[in-house]
Design a protein around this motif. Structure first.
Motif, mmCIF file in Angstrom:
data_model
loop_
_atom_site.group_PDB
_atom_site.id
_atom_site.type_symbol
_atom_site.label_atom_id
_atom_site.label_comp_id
_atom_site.label_asym_id
_atom_site.label_seq_id
_atom_site.Cartn_x
_atom_site.Cartn_y
_atom_site.Cartn_z
ATOM 1 N N LEU B 169 42.275 39.253 41.265
ATOM 2 C CA LEU B 169 43.522 38.549 40.957
ATOM 3 C C LEU B 169 43.941 38.776 39.506
ATOM 4 C CD1 LEU B 169 42.993 35.177 42.817
ATOM 5 C CD2 LEU B 169 44.718 36.937 43.320
ATOM 6 N N ARG B 173 47.398 40.610 38.751
ATOM 7 C CA ARG B 173 48.466 39.889 38.050
ATOM 8 C C ARG B 173 48.904 40.657 36.814
ATOM 9 N NH1 ARG B 173 46.577 34.134 36.576
ATOM 10 N NH2 ARG B 173 48.672 34.034 35.694
ATOM 11 N N GLN B 210 41.158 28.987 48.254
ATOM 12 C CA GLN B 210 42.212 29.062 47.254
ATOM 13 C C GLN B 210 42.323 30.483 46.692
ATOM 14 O OE1 GLN B 210 41.788 26.537 43.776
ATOM 15 N NE2 GLN B 210 43.910 26.837 43.171
ATOM 16 N N GLU B 214 45.259 33.727 47.953
ATOM 17 C CA GLU B 214 46.040 34.432 46.938
ATOM 18 C C GLU B 214 45.746 35.942 46.954
ATOM 19 O OE1 GLU B 214 46.888 34.008 42.290
ATOM 20 O OE2 GLU B 214 46.188 32.156 43.202
ATOM 21 N N ASN B 217 47.588 37.559 49.747
ATOM 22 C CA ASN B 217 49.040 37.635 49.579
ATOM 23 C C ASN B 217 49.496 38.472 48.397
ATOM 24 O OD1 ASN B 217 49.613 36.047 51.799
ATOM 25 N ND2 ASN B 217 49.206 34.175 50.631
ATOM 26 N N ASN B 218 48.561 38.928 47.590
ATOM 27 C CA ASN B 218 48.981 39.689 46.408
ATOM 28 C C ASN B 218 49.257 41.140 46.794
ATOM 29 O OD1 ASN B 218 48.900 41.287 43.937
ATOM 30 N ND2 ASN B 218 48.343 39.352 42.967
#
Ligand SMILES: Cc1cc2nc3c(=O)[nH]c(=O)nc-3n(C[C@H](O)[C@H](O)[C@H](O)COP(=O)(O)OP(=O)(O)OC[C@H]3O[C@@H](n4cnc5c(N)ncnc54)[C@H](O)[C@@H]3O)c2cc1C
Ligand SMILES: Cc1cc2nc3c(=O)[nH]c(=O)nc-3n(C[C@H](O)[C@H](O)[C@H](O)COP(=O)(O)OP(=O)(O)OC[C@H]3O[C@@H](n4cnc5c(N)ncnc54)[C@H](O)[C@@H]3O)c2cc1C
Ligand code: SF4
Ligand code: SF4
Ligand code: SF4
Ligand code: SF4
Ligand code: SF4
Lengths: 429, 597
Positions: B169, B173, B210, B214, B217-218
């Motif tokens: 992540l 990001r 959690q 994510e 969906n990234n």
């Protein structure tokens, strides 16, 4: 400092201990601009004052100074030392940070760090870098490896004799310098204000404030450091080489009665480290560690503990009830030795080190409504998602500000705060 | 700049030697003044000096000043290991505008002061010899260019536990593409369970969910479940990961960085270790957590048809093992390390058990209670208030377990807390507080030549300076593949690996040391001996080249694949192939300098 551009940055970092330094490097290496605000005259935090560091036993300077130099020379990092953060305000596009640069009473741009002022000054003051064990001059460069190499004139101690001004080859001394307030705009903030150790008087039974040969663990670090106050291990009262040294563990931690119920997490390991260094410096010395539990939990720590036992360091499972002293100022430690019956014993040592507990360095938070836990450390708002995040969007924390921890764990948190700040800016601003 | 010092450079060589005290680490043993004094007399050395900390700002400024103001153009620094500070000094040279390869680092700490503590004169003498060799080497060194590698902006992450997911992540990001490889069919690793975790008191699954949702969906993350990595080739900036995907097809993905987040396994005691496997009522801590979760009985824990009234927890099973006291698993070393999480996890589990079944009697046998974290100590206090009977055994003693005819167990241990009394606890169940062992990644370790520490976990370069880097450039570690950590610590470590990946890939090119083989076409006879000696596919080939107007066969090096091992150098009779920065001339001069001492 002069142009408006200087008053803007991507990430502002409060505190330049190892947490702040490492965060700054990680953020700047990824391409963003960083401004570090440090209230002391030098960057480096507590770590630069340590002797050697567990578990690798590298000298602390060897690890810290290169990071300090890397920060000082990084094209995207600006450091403001001897500067206090007053308030931090959240704005629509980031943070406004009010800071005050304190006067050093010298012209920073002209000074060539020649130390002539320091040599000429007639006034001696307590050296806070040595945690009170040594003295320095009223004007002095804070310590050998300080960054920047600029002297500070201590206003309250200076007698305005003019000696420094007369010898300064660059005519730098400026007795009239005023504090410079300014506001810096930042897109994100990393707070890394670290810790203090509990005061020596916190536990009256130990008489840490009155007994000369009862010292704090940070003072012990200085005694063992390469450029320490005495250049070797001597006890403060009479300069005698101590033969028998004792460590009192959990001296102000895990103790409800003084308001520090938590474990300070690093003192078992630093006591073991100091004991090993003492064993090297004083081959005939007897070293005893009075402890409840030895918490050697990190990578290589248990092996470090085993090594200390094999070096002949005495580990005694006992609670220390009180400390007094005899006529020769030898500290007497009363222990409740759980291993051998319940009769308390009095044992006399030459020097006693209190493994003082770790407290957050501040409990108010620059006017920000940040969530602190019951002990005053900053609380993460998503510990099991991204632990550096706080309840204030765009403000991240790293290091002991979040709770006691050692250098390896602090460095990991620094990286964690760094990536959060980088991605926050990328996604929001 | 030439790649090799074949042409004598015209400018006069001005060498400076700096001897570091390392704050006593060196100067307590080695007479640094004498060393500097001796070197200052050495031909070609213009400056020789000593200083407390060469790596400090002051020390670096000394070097920079001598380069800019004294015309120094070759630098020798005699200090600690180059692994620690080579980069520090290279950066200083860069700032002074000098080519970074015109500096030689001589290790007089690990190789002299630390190993010859008893022989100060000998150590001083050795330091002088080593530095002279360094001087002779740097005299024969010309400027070299770093090799530039175009960096693939993708990060390959191995392991889909919380460490792998967190790192994925953070990289995604920041704009990098990520391939996340997980050998199992689900994400979450060891936290893929319903039980609660300390200190947040949430379910382990909620932590996984959690991060997991994510990750899924990234758009920057390609999730590769059921993936088996077969081999990894390449180097920082350009790795190739060959793997078998969920359809059993072999595939290859390129990446610039690799993050290893392969996690841990629970320690499994061998049969008979603390009576393990001799009865179903001897269980490990992770097993017990499941048993407790699944038990729906109202008043007391029911397991295998038996009501469990009393339980003994035994700490440090498979951790903190001692020579002469514990027996390691077959074919394994003793696990000398502490597993860090198990004390708190055991106490946390006991507290949960006490909430569900308050009347259960509990004996907790430990040697040091390592509830070190900010919130952990209060869990320990709570357990004490919950009437848990703590028995503290001496460090070297182990509790004994004996099964009685009625199926219960007698657990005996010395108790330091009650003046070394022998305590005998009669219990229905024994929970072995097992710790962590590194997960089995021996195939990756062999294939990628990964360094491991004596405890079997992946070995970082330096716990403080480069805590998530492996010696292999471009490969980082995240989470418990490095050593025991709890969830929060794992996430921080993973984020740190993430930020290192982001920094390394923030520029389009990665710079590598040019210490690779270089062929002198004039001297090469095209015999091909070197090619058969080279064990790196494609690093060395034979081509036709026009040399001095004539076409001839010569060896040719592929800079990206050559590792500079020098195997080829040893077999080349006409000395046509050499490793840049480490030529035969340099070696000979170094050996001569040492032999003369
Ligand atoms: C006696 C002792 C020995 C130790 N030995 C070891 C060891 O051997 N190995 C190990 O791994 N760990 C050791 N530790 C732990 C280690 O010191 C810490 O992990 C580390 O220093 C934490 O760094 P930090 O950056 O979080 O905090 P700090 O070092 O405290 O840095 C905080 C910085 O913020 C600045 N600051 C504070 N408030 C403000 C403000 N309002 N505005 C601007 N600046 C501010 C401070 O001046 C300071 O420079 C030891 C600790 C002690 C007490
Ligand atoms: C008994 C016990 C109780 C604990 N309780 C708590 C607690 O209450 N609170 C807390 O904070 N922490 C607790 N922990 C610690 C916690 O479990 C770890 O911190 C966490 O699971 C570490 O995550 P990880 O991603 O590093 O490793 P793992 O969870 O082990 O994940 C590693 C992943 O990598 C995959 N993998 C491995 N090799 C390969 C390969 N070659 N190719 C592809 N994939 C691979 C694995 O399948 C796995 O999915 C506990 C630990 C133990 C042992
Ligand atoms: S003027 Fe103050 S600082 Fe300067 S020499 Fe005198 S006492 Fe020292
Ligand atoms: S004498 Fe002047 S130039 Fe020298 S250190 Fe002091 S202030 Fe700086
Ligand atoms: S680290 Fe050790 S000495 Fe420090 S509070 Fe914890 S148990 Fe006590
Ligand atoms: S954490 Fe506790 S139980 Fe686990 S190995 Fe360390 S001391 Fe033993
Ligand atoms: S140095 Fe090693 S890898 Fe490079 S060509 Fe020679 S044998 Fe091959």
């Amino acid at each position: 400092m002069k142009s408006d551009l200087d008053k803007q940055t991507d990430v502002l970092i409060v505190g330049s201990g190892i947490a702040g330094l490492q965060s700054a490097l990680d953020i700047a290496d990824s391409g963003l601009n960083v401004t570090i605000i440090e209230r002391s005259p030098s960057i480096g935090g507590k770590m630069i004052s340590l002797s050697k560091v567990f578990p690798t036993l590298d000298c602390a300077s060897c690890i810290t100074t290169p990071k300090m130099a890397a920060v000082a020379n990084h094209p995207r990092i600006k450091t403001m030392t001897y500067t206090e953060v007053n308030t931090i305000r959240k704005t629509a596009d980031g943070f406004d940070v009010d800071v005050t640069q304190k006067p050093r009473f010298i012209n920073e741009d002209e000074c060539i760090s020649c130390k002539k002022c320091e040599q000429a000054c007639p006034v001696y003051v307590d050296d806070n870098f040595e945690y009170g064990l040594g003295v320095k001059k009223a004007i002095s460069i804070p310590f050998t490896n300080a960054v920047p190499q600029l002297p500070v004139l201590e206003e309250n101690h200076c007698i305005r004799c003019g000696a420094c001004a007369r010898v300064c080859p660059k005519d730098c001394i400026d007795y009239l310098q005023e504090p410079i307030p300014q506001t810096i705009k930042a897109k994100a903030v990393v707070a890394a204000t670290g810790f203090e150790i509990a005061s020596m008087g916190i536990k009256p039974e130990y008489q840490g404030e009155t007994l000369t040969n009862v010292i704090s663990s940070l003072q012990a670090e200085r005694l063992l450091a390469p450029h320490g106050p005495y250049g070797k291990v001597l006890r403060p009262s009479d300069g005698k080489i101590p033969d028998s040294i004792a460590y009192v563990q959990c001296a102000s931690s895990r103790d409800q009665s003084i308001g520090i119920p938590y474990c300070s997490r690093v003192c078992c390991m630093y006591a073991i480290k100091q004991a090993m260094l003492l064993a090297g410096a004083l081959p005939l010395g007897e070293i005893t560690i009075y402890y409840m539990d030895i918490r050697a939990f990190g990578k290589g720590y248990e092996q470090f503990y085993a090594q200390a036992r094999s070096m002949g360091i005495n580990f005694v499972k006992a609670k220390v009830a009180k400390i007094s002293e005899d006529v020769d100022r030898n500290p007497i430690v009363r222990i409740d030795r759980q291993e051998e019956g319940s009769i308390p014993q009095d044992i006399t040592h030459d020097l006693v080190v209190l493994s003082q507990g770790i407290l957050p360095s501040r409990k108010d938070f620059f006017g920000l409504d940040i969530t602190l836990n019951e002990f005053g450390f900053v609380q993460s708002n998503s510990p099991t998602y991204s632990p550096a995040k706080t309840n204030i969007n765009g403000l991240f924390v790293a290091g002991v500000i979040k709770g006691p921890k050692d250098i390896p764990d602090t460095i990991m948190e620094a990286g964690s705060a760094a990536i959060d700040a980088i991605n926050y800016i990328r996604e929001n601003l | 700049m030439s790649l090799l010092n074949t042409v004598e450079s015209a400018e006069p060589k001005k060498i400076a030697v700096y001897v570091c005290h390392c704050g006593g680490n060196i100067s307590d043993i080695i007479d640094v003044k004498k060393v500097a004094q001796t070197l200052s007399q050495y031909p070609q050395v213009s400056i020789a000096t000593e200083y407390a900390f060469m790596c400090s700002s002051n020390g670096q400024d000394m070097v920079i000043n001598d380069i800019t103001n004294q015309g120094v153009n070759r630098v020798v620094i005699a200090a600690c290991s180059p692994a620690l500070h080579e980069t520090t000094f290279r950066n200083a040279l860069k700032r002074a505008g000098l080519n970074i390869y015109l500096y030689e680092h001589v290790n007089i700490r690990e190789q002299a002061s630390w190993v010859h503590k008893q022989d100060k004169d000998g150590a001083t003498h050795k330091a002088i010899a080593l530095i002279k060799a360094g001087v002779e080497k740097i005299i024969r060194q010309d400027a070299l260019d770093e090799i530039k590698i175009i960096a693939n902006q993708r990060v390959a992450i191995v392991g889909g536990g919380i460490a792998g997911m967190r790192a994925a992540l953070s990289c995604a990001r920041a704009g990098l593409k990520v391939s996340l490889f997980e050998k199992r069919s689900t994400l979450g690793g060891n936290l893929n369970r319903e039980s609660l975790i300390y200190p947040t008191n949430q379910t382990a699954q909620s932590v996984v969910d959690q991060l997991g949702s994510e990750v899924k969906n990234n758009p920057n993350i390609d999730l590769l479940l059921n993936a088996k990595i077969v081999s990894v080739n390449g180097f920082a900036g350009s790795f190739q990961i060959n793997f078998i995907d969920l359809d059993s097809k072999e595939q290859t993905i390129g990446s610039g960085v690799i993050i290893l987040a392969t996690g841990f396994d629970h320690y499994k005691p061998y049969e008979g270790e603390y009576a393990y496997k001799t009865s179903p009522f001897i269980v490990t801590l992770p097993d017990f957590t499941k048993i407790l979760d699944q038990s729906a009985q109202p008043k007391a824990l029911l397991y295998e048809g038996k009501t469990i009234k009393n339980i003994a927890f035994i700490h440090c099973v498979g951790s903190r093992q001692m020579d002469g006291v514990d027996t390691p698993l077959e074919g394994k070393n003793l696990n000398e390390y502490c597993s860090r999480v198990c004390c708190t996890s055991a106490i946390f589990t006991i507290n949960n058990l006490k909430i569900k079944y308050p009347n259960t009697g509990i004996f907790d046998i430990y040697s040091d209670m390592r509830t070190y974290g900010l919130e952990h100590e209060s869990l320990y206090e709570k357990a004490s208030k919950n009437d848990v009977l703590f028995i503290r055994r001496p460090l070297e003693e182990r509790p004994q377990i004996e099964q009685r005819p009625d199926g219960t167990f007698n657990v005996t241990s010395t108790d330091v807390l009650s003046w070394n009394e022998q305590i005998e606890a009669n219990v229905d169940m024994v929970v072995l507080v097992t710790g962590m062992v590194p997960s089995d990644i021996s195939d990756l370790v062999d294939n990628m030549k990964l360094p491991r520490s004596t405890d079997g976990f992946l070995q970082e370069v330096h716990l403080k300076l480069r805590p998530v880097e492996l010696a292999n450039k471009g490969i980082y570690i995240a989470g418990t593949s490095q050593g025991p950590m709890d969830v929060i610590e794992t996430l921080n470590a993973a984020n740190t690996a993430g930020v290192k990946a982001v920094s390394l890939l923030s520029l389009p090119e990665i710079l590598m040391d040019p210490f690779i083989a270089v062929v002198d076409d004039d001297k090469c006879t095209g015999c091909g001996l070197c090619i058969s000696e080279c064990s790196y596919d494609g690093a060395l080939t034979m081509t036709d080249k026009i040399v001095n107007g004539k076409t001839k066969k010569v060896a040719q090096v592929n800079g990206a694949l050559c590792v500079g091992c020098g195997a080829c150098v040893a077999v080349c009779q006409p000395r046509a192939i050499q490793v840049a920065g480490w030529t035969l001339d340099q070696f000979e001069a170094m050996v001569d300098a040492i032999a003369k001492e």
